[in-house]
Design a protein around this motif. Structure first.
Motif, PDB file in Angstrom:
ATOM      1  N   ASN A 255       0.820  -1.219   0.000  1.00 41.81           N
ATOM      2  CA  ASN A 255       0.000   0.000   0.000  1.00 41.81           C
ATOM      3  C   ASN A 255       0.849   1.263   0.000  1.00 41.81           C
ATOM      4  O   ASN A 255       2.005   1.250   0.442  1.00 41.81           O
ATOM      5  CB  ASN A 255      -0.908   0.022   1.228  1.00 41.81           C
ATOM      6  CG  ASN A 255      -2.074  -0.943   1.081  1.00 41.81           C
ATOM      7  OD1 ASN A 255      -2.493  -1.248  -0.034  1.00 41.81           O
ATOM      8  ND2 ASN A 255      -2.591  -1.420   2.197  1.00 41.81           N
ATOM      9  N   TYR A 256       0.233   2.331  -0.473  1.00 39.24           N
ATOM     10  CA  TYR A 256       0.839   3.652  -0.362  1.00 39.24           C
ATOM     11  C   TYR A 256       0.748   4.125   1.087  1.00 39.24           C
ATOM     12  O   TYR A 256      -0.179   3.793   1.812  1.00 39.24           O
ATOM     13  CB  TYR A 256       0.090   4.664  -1.231  1.00 39.24           C
ATOM     14  CG  TYR A 256       0.344   4.536  -2.705  1.00 39.24           C
ATOM     15  CD1 TYR A 256       1.360   5.257  -3.315  1.00 39.24           C
ATOM     16  CD2 TYR A 256      -0.443   3.705  -3.500  1.00 39.24           C
ATOM     17  CE1 TYR A 256       1.591   5.165  -4.681  1.00 39.24           C
ATOM     18  CE2 TYR A 256      -0.224   3.593  -4.866  1.00 39.24           C
ATOM     19  CZ  TYR A 256       0.795   4.338  -5.441  1.00 39.24           C
ATOM     20  OH  TYR A 256       1.025   4.241  -6.787  1.00 39.24           O
ATOM     21  N   SER A 257       1.706   4.931   1.492  1.00 37.31           N
ATOM     22  CA  SER A 257       1.605   5.634   2.769  1.00 37.31           C
ATOM     23  C   SER A 257       2.395   6.923   2.634  1.00 37.31           C
ATOM     24  O   SER A 257       3.013   7.183   1.594  1.00 37.31           O
ATOM     25  CB  SER A 257       2.167   4.775   3.921  1.00 37.31           C
ATOM     26  OG  SER A 257       3.587   4.765   3.891  1.00 37.31           O
ATOM     27  N   ASP A 258       2.400   7.726   3.678  1.00 41.99           N
ATOM     28  CA  ASP A 258       3.171   8.975   3.633  1.00 41.99           C
ATOM     29  C   ASP A 258       4.666   8.715   3.535  1.00 41.99           C
ATOM     30  O   ASP A 258       5.432   9.609   3.165  1.00 41.99           O
ATOM     31  CB  ASP A 258       2.876   9.821   4.879  1.00 41.99           C
ATOM     32  CG  ASP A 258       1.520  10.494   4.807  1.00 41.99           C
ATOM     33  OD1 ASP A 258       0.894  10.449   3.724  1.00 41.99           O
ATOM     34  OD2 ASP A 258       1.082  11.061   5.816  1.00 41.99           O
ATOM     35  N   GLU A 259       5.100   7.496   3.889  1.00 44.55           N
ATOM     36  CA  GLU A 259       6.534   7.176   3.880  1.00 44.55           C
ATOM     37  C   GLU A 259       6.885   6.047   2.925  1.00 44.55           C
ATOM     38  O   GLU A 259       8.021   5.589   2.909  1.00 44.55           O
ATOM     39  CB  GLU A 259       7.001   6.802   5.291  1.00 44.55           C
ATOM     40  CG  GLU A 259       6.939   7.950   6.286  1.00 44.55           C
ATOM     41  CD  GLU A 259       7.577   7.594   7.617  1.00 44.55           C
ATOM     42  OE1 GLU A 259       8.241   6.545   7.701  1.00 44.55           O
ATOM     43  OE2 GLU A 259       7.412   8.360   8.576  1.00 44.55           O
ATOM     44  N   HIS A 260       5.919   5.578   2.138  1.00 46.56           N
ATOM     45  CA  HIS A 260       6.206   4.430   1.279  1.00 46.56           C
ATOM     46  C   HIS A 260       5.496   4.550  -0.058  1.00 46.56           C
ATOM     47  O   HIS A 260       4.332   4.930  -0.127  1.00 46.56           O
ATOM     48  CB  HIS A 260       5.773   3.127   1.963  1.00 46.56           C
ATOM     49  CG  HIS A 260       5.948   1.927   1.074  1.00 46.56           C
ATOM     50  ND1 HIS A 260       7.180   1.346   0.853  1.00 46.56           N
ATOM     51  CD2 HIS A 260       5.055   1.228   0.338  1.00 46.56           C
ATOM     52  CE1 HIS A 260       7.032   0.331   0.022  1.00 46.56           C
ATOM     53  NE2 HIS A 260       5.752   0.234  -0.312  1.00 46.56           N
ATOM     54  N   LEU A 261       6.219   4.179  -1.117  1.00 46.49           N
ATOM     55  CA  LEU A 261       5.637   4.035  -2.443  1.00 46.49           C
ATOM     56  C   LEU A 261       6.014   2.653  -2.977  1.00 46.49           C
ATOM     57  O   LEU A 261       7.139   2.191  -2.751  1.00 46.49           O
ATOM     58  CB  LEU A 261       6.169   5.097  -3.402  1.00 46.49           C
ATOM     59  CG  LEU A 261       5.808   6.552  -3.110  1.00 46.49           C
ATOM     60  CD1 LEU A 261       6.486   7.466  -4.116  1.00 46.49           C
ATOM     61  CD2 LEU A 261       4.304   6.755  -3.138  1.00 46.49           C
ATOM     62  N   PRO A 262       5.126   1.990  -3.695  1.00 52.12           N
ATOM     63  CA  PRO A 262       5.471   0.683  -4.256  1.00 52.12           C
ATOM     64  C   PRO A 262       6.710   0.712  -5.150  1.00 52.12           C
ATOM     65  O   PRO A 262       7.453  -0.256  -5.203  1.00 52.12           O
ATOM     66  CB  PRO A 262       4.217   0.311  -5.052  1.00 52.12           C
ATOM     67  CG  PRO A 262       3.113   1.002  -4.330  1.00 52.12           C
ATOM     68  CD  PRO A 262       3.707   2.322  -3.894  1.00 52.12           C
ATOM     69  N   GLU A 263       6.924   1.821  -5.860  1.00 49.43           N
ATOM     70  CA  GLU A 263       8.177   2.020  -6.614  1.00 49.43           C
ATOM     71  C   GLU A 263       8.909   3.206  -6.013  1.00 49.43           C
ATOM     72  O   GLU A 263       8.337   4.285  -5.843  1.00 49.43           O
ATOM     73  CB  GLU A 263       7.901   2.295  -8.093  1.00 49.43           C
ATOM     74  CG  GLU A 263       9.175   2.564  -8.883  1.00 49.43           C
ATOM     75  CD  GLU A 263       8.938   3.017 -10.319  1.00 49.43           C
ATOM     76  OE1 GLU A 263       9.920   3.359 -10.992  1.00 49.43           O
ATOM     77  OE2 GLU A 263       7.770   3.029 -10.752  1.00 49.43           O
ATOM     78  N   GLY A 406      10.999   9.643  14.043  1.00 47.07           N
ATOM     79  CA  GLY A 406       9.962   8.624  14.080  1.00 47.07           C
ATOM     80  C   GLY A 406      10.040   7.572  13.000  1.00 47.07           C
ATOM     81  O   GLY A 406       9.126   6.758  12.870  1.00 47.07           O
ATOM     82  N   SER A 407      11.113   7.552  12.214  1.00 45.68           N
ATOM     83  CA  SER A 407      11.243   6.607  11.105  1.00 45.68           C
ATOM     84  C   SER A 407      12.564   5.855  11.167  1.00 45.68           C
ATOM     85  O   SER A 407      13.560   6.369  11.686  1.00 45.68           O
ATOM     86  CB  SER A 407      11.163   7.331   9.760  1.00 45.68           C
ATOM     87  OG  SER A 407       9.884   7.861   9.534  1.00 45.68           O
ATOM     88  N   GLU A 408      12.552   4.649  10.608  1.00 45.99           N
ATOM     89  CA  GLU A 408      13.802   3.932  10.356  1.00 45.99           C
ATOM     90  C   GLU A 408      14.310   4.409   9.006  1.00 45.99           C
ATOM     91  O   GLU A 408      13.678   4.164   7.983  1.00 45.99           O
ATOM     92  CB  GLU A 408      13.565   2.427  10.328  1.00 45.99           C
ATOM     93  CG  GLU A 408      13.247   1.828  11.690  1.00 45.99           C
ATOM     94  CD  GLU A 408      12.830   0.360  11.591  1.00 45.99           C
ATOM     95  OE1 GLU A 408      12.910  -0.209  10.493  1.00 45.99           O
ATOM     96  OE2 GLU A 408      12.412  -0.208  12.617  1.00 45.99           O
ATOM     97  N   VAL A 467      14.700   8.886   3.117  1.00 41.68           N
ATOM     98  CA  VAL A 467      15.577   9.793   3.870  1.00 41.68           C
ATOM     99  C   VAL A 467      15.376  11.216   3.369  1.00 41.68           C
ATOM    100  O   VAL A 467      15.232  12.161   4.149  1.00 41.68           O
ATOM    101  CB  VAL A 467      17.055   9.372   3.736  1.00 41.68           C
ATOM    102  CG1 VAL A 467      17.960  10.359   4.466  1.00 41.68           C
ATOM    103  CG2 VAL A 467      17.256   7.951   4.272  1.00 41.68           C
ATOM    104  N   PHE A 468      15.359  11.367   2.048  1.00 44.63           N
ATOM    105  CA  PHE A 468      15.151  12.697   1.474  1.00 44.63           C
ATOM    106  C   PHE A 468      13.773  13.226   1.826  1.00 44.63           C
ATOM    107  O   PHE A 468      13.619  14.387   2.215  1.00 44.63           O
ATOM    108  CB  PHE A 468      15.332  12.670  -0.044  1.00 44.63           C
ATOM    109  CG  PHE A 468      14.965  13.970  -0.698  1.00 44.63           C
ATOM    110  CD1 PHE A 468      15.816  15.064  -0.645  1.00 44.63           C
ATOM    111  CD2 PHE A 468      13.738  14.122  -1.338  1.00 44.63           C
ATOM    112  CE1 PHE A 468      15.460  16.278  -1.219  1.00 44.63           C
ATOM    113  CE2 PHE A 468      13.376  15.319  -1.920  1.00 44.63           C
ATOM    114  CZ  PHE A 468      14.243  16.402  -1.858  1.00 44.63           C
TER     115      PHE A 468
END
Length: 518
Positions: A255-263, A406-408, A467-468
């Protein structure tokens, strides 16, 4: 204001007039001599010298025998000063247009202007034009920054427009480019080789993720889009390389999230004869270097978190953190105890829940409130199947993860190079996968065979463009140039190309009726 179709029709009329004048509205060559910023920054030396500049028209004004055009390239904007008698007339063979053809130009067109650099009576740095060439006729008007788009998705869908009208968005992607530039710079200067590894893999691994599947007709075989660069890069260590890295896309069917994109774009490096402690020192230095060069600072306010990369990084022990927060011994607990802790903290409990997944969720519930920078260390072996066992504690692995805002923001460890141990861990992961855990790793027997030939002790590391995004202060979709969206066509596009797309006339009439009622 006229609608888009009407405005486009008017520009098509102008395009046809230009063609009737034998003007090529899309010539192949520009004769630009300088970028605008070069002239502005060294204006005194350019004064009264002839230059050729090119760019997009952002404004046109005409006052009797005088006209003013503002031209913008990717370095800045500059005024063109046009005076009747000074500007060459139409020469269609060279796409040259004169003042008489000015009504055929629009904001958004690309133009080339030749003339002397001057300072006008009002102090405006300008080019006194003696020749204009049309480089590209635009058929759709560019909205102003104030007009923008009616919704966020439309802005993301036409990001090329967004970056034209919102300078800060375009600047963001210059910083994104610099982020990877300085990543490369840091690694190259320390003896690493950038070697690109395949995107398509028979067996994919190196992360807990659900892969995309595709088919290669030439081999009549299914392939996975890589979820990580890890296993191919470690094969290079087995091949005799000692310092390697790759930067490129990876794909995780999630799924999409504020911190993740499938690509998304990621980087991984592998360093022979180094261990996790070497890696922590190296990455502490690398974070400070890359982020200070990208953003010009090492102290950040990231939402509610104040982050200072120059301070001493804390080290947190995984087992102790979980025990202090939840009272759970990660090495001597049951799945029921883990599920109970999940429920008590309002965290999702899935049917396929296992101890490893559950404890990881409990950790992430802690992580979300950590400002950092913190190194999370002594991760349990059952959570990290590719890392080397810690000789001082056989339950843990030599893994290090940076926790910031709050993120790895990365992952590194001393690499497992024992083929028998690796095979056993792969078997356990494959069993989890066979039991319904789509994110568990696949058994990669080819990788095990490589380890049997021998791979030196090594440290490995990876981070993604997350990170960016975190340090830029944007969500994942805002942090990439062209995020994936559901394929949709606007009703205006269907109207413009009726021979390509069928328009439901009744639906269109209903919409017009609603507008009229309003």
């Amino acid at each position: 204001m006229a609608n888009l179709k009407e405005l486009r029709d008017e520009r098509l009329r102008k395009l046809e007039q230009l063609r009737e004048l034998k003007v090529d509205p899309y010539p192949a060559v520009s004769e630009r001599s300088h970028k605008i910023k070069q002239i502005i920054d060294d204006f005194d030396n350019f004064l009264e010298k002839e230059v050729v500049i090119s760019g997009r028209i952002t404004a046109i004004r005409k006052f009797g025998k005088l006209a003013f055009i503002v031209l913008k390239d990717d370095s800045g904007s500059m005024q063109l000063f046009l005076k009747t008698g000074d500007v060459l007339p139409l020469d269609s063979s060279k796409s040259v247009v004169g003042l008489e053809e000015l009504p055929l130009l629009d904001v958004g067109d690309f133009l080339e202007a030749k003339g002397k650099v001057i300072n006008t009576k009002t102090g405006e740095k300008s080019v006194a034009v003696n020749r204009m060439r049309l480089l590209a006729k635009s058929l759709r008007p560019m909205p102003t920054a104030q007009e923008g788009f009616t919704n966020k998705e439309e802005r993301l869908r036409r990001r090329y427009v967004d970056m034209n009208v919102n300078e800060e968005v375009r600047e963001r992607f210059i910083r994104r480019s610099n982020f990877w530039k300085y990543t490369r710079e840091f690694l190259d200067s320390r003896g690493f080789y950038e070697i690109n590894v395949p995107v398509l893999e028979h067996t994919t691994g190196g992360a807990d993720a659900n892969p995309f599947v595709t088919h290669m007709d030439a081999l009549n075989s299914d392939f996975y889009l890589r979820i990580s660069h890890e296993l191919p890069l470690k094969r290079l260590l087995g091949a005799g390389f000692e310092k390697v890295y790759d930067i490129g896309p990876r794909f995780r069917n999630e799924n999409y999230s504020d911190e993740h994109l499938p690509e998304h774009v990621a980087m991984e490096w592998y360093w022979a004869y180094a261990n996790w402690e070497d890696g922590m020192k190296f990455m502490t230095e690398m974070y400070r270097y890359v982020l200070s060069k990208t953003f010009g600072k090492t102290k950040f306010q990231l939402g509610r978190f104040t982050v200072d990369l120059d301070k001493e990084w804390e080290k947190w022990d995984y087992e102790k953190v979980i025990k202090d927060r939840y009272g759970i011994d990660v090495y001597n607990c049951t799945i029921d105890e883990v599920k109970k802790a999940l429920k008590e903290n309002n965290l999702e409990v899935e049917k396929t829940e296992n101890i490893a997944r559950g404890i990881d969720k409990l950790w992430k519930n802690i992580r979300k409130d950590v400002a950092g920078p913190v190194w999370l260390i002594n991760t349990p072996k059952f959570i990290s199947p590719l890392a080397k066992t810690n000789p001082n504690d056989r339950n843990t692995v030599e893994r290090f993860q940076p926790i910031i805002a709050g993120s790895e923001l990365g992952n590194g460890f001393s690499e497992l190079n024992d083929p028998i141990d690796q095979l056993e861990r792969f078997k356990k992961q494959q069993a989890m996968r066979d039991s319904g855990d789509d994110e568990a790793m696949m058994l990669d027997i080819d990788f095990v065979e490589m380890l049997e030939y021998g791979m030196p002790p090594a440290c490995g590391w990876g981070y993604s463009e997350r990170v960016f995004w975190i340090f830029e202060g944007v969500t994942a979709r805002e942090g990439v140039v062209f995020p994936q969206l559901r394929y949709e066509l606007s009703e205006t596009t269907k109207q413009i190309y009726p021979d390509l797309f069928k328009v439901d006339k009744n639906k269109e009439q209903d919409k017009e009726d609603v507008k009229d009622e309003k």
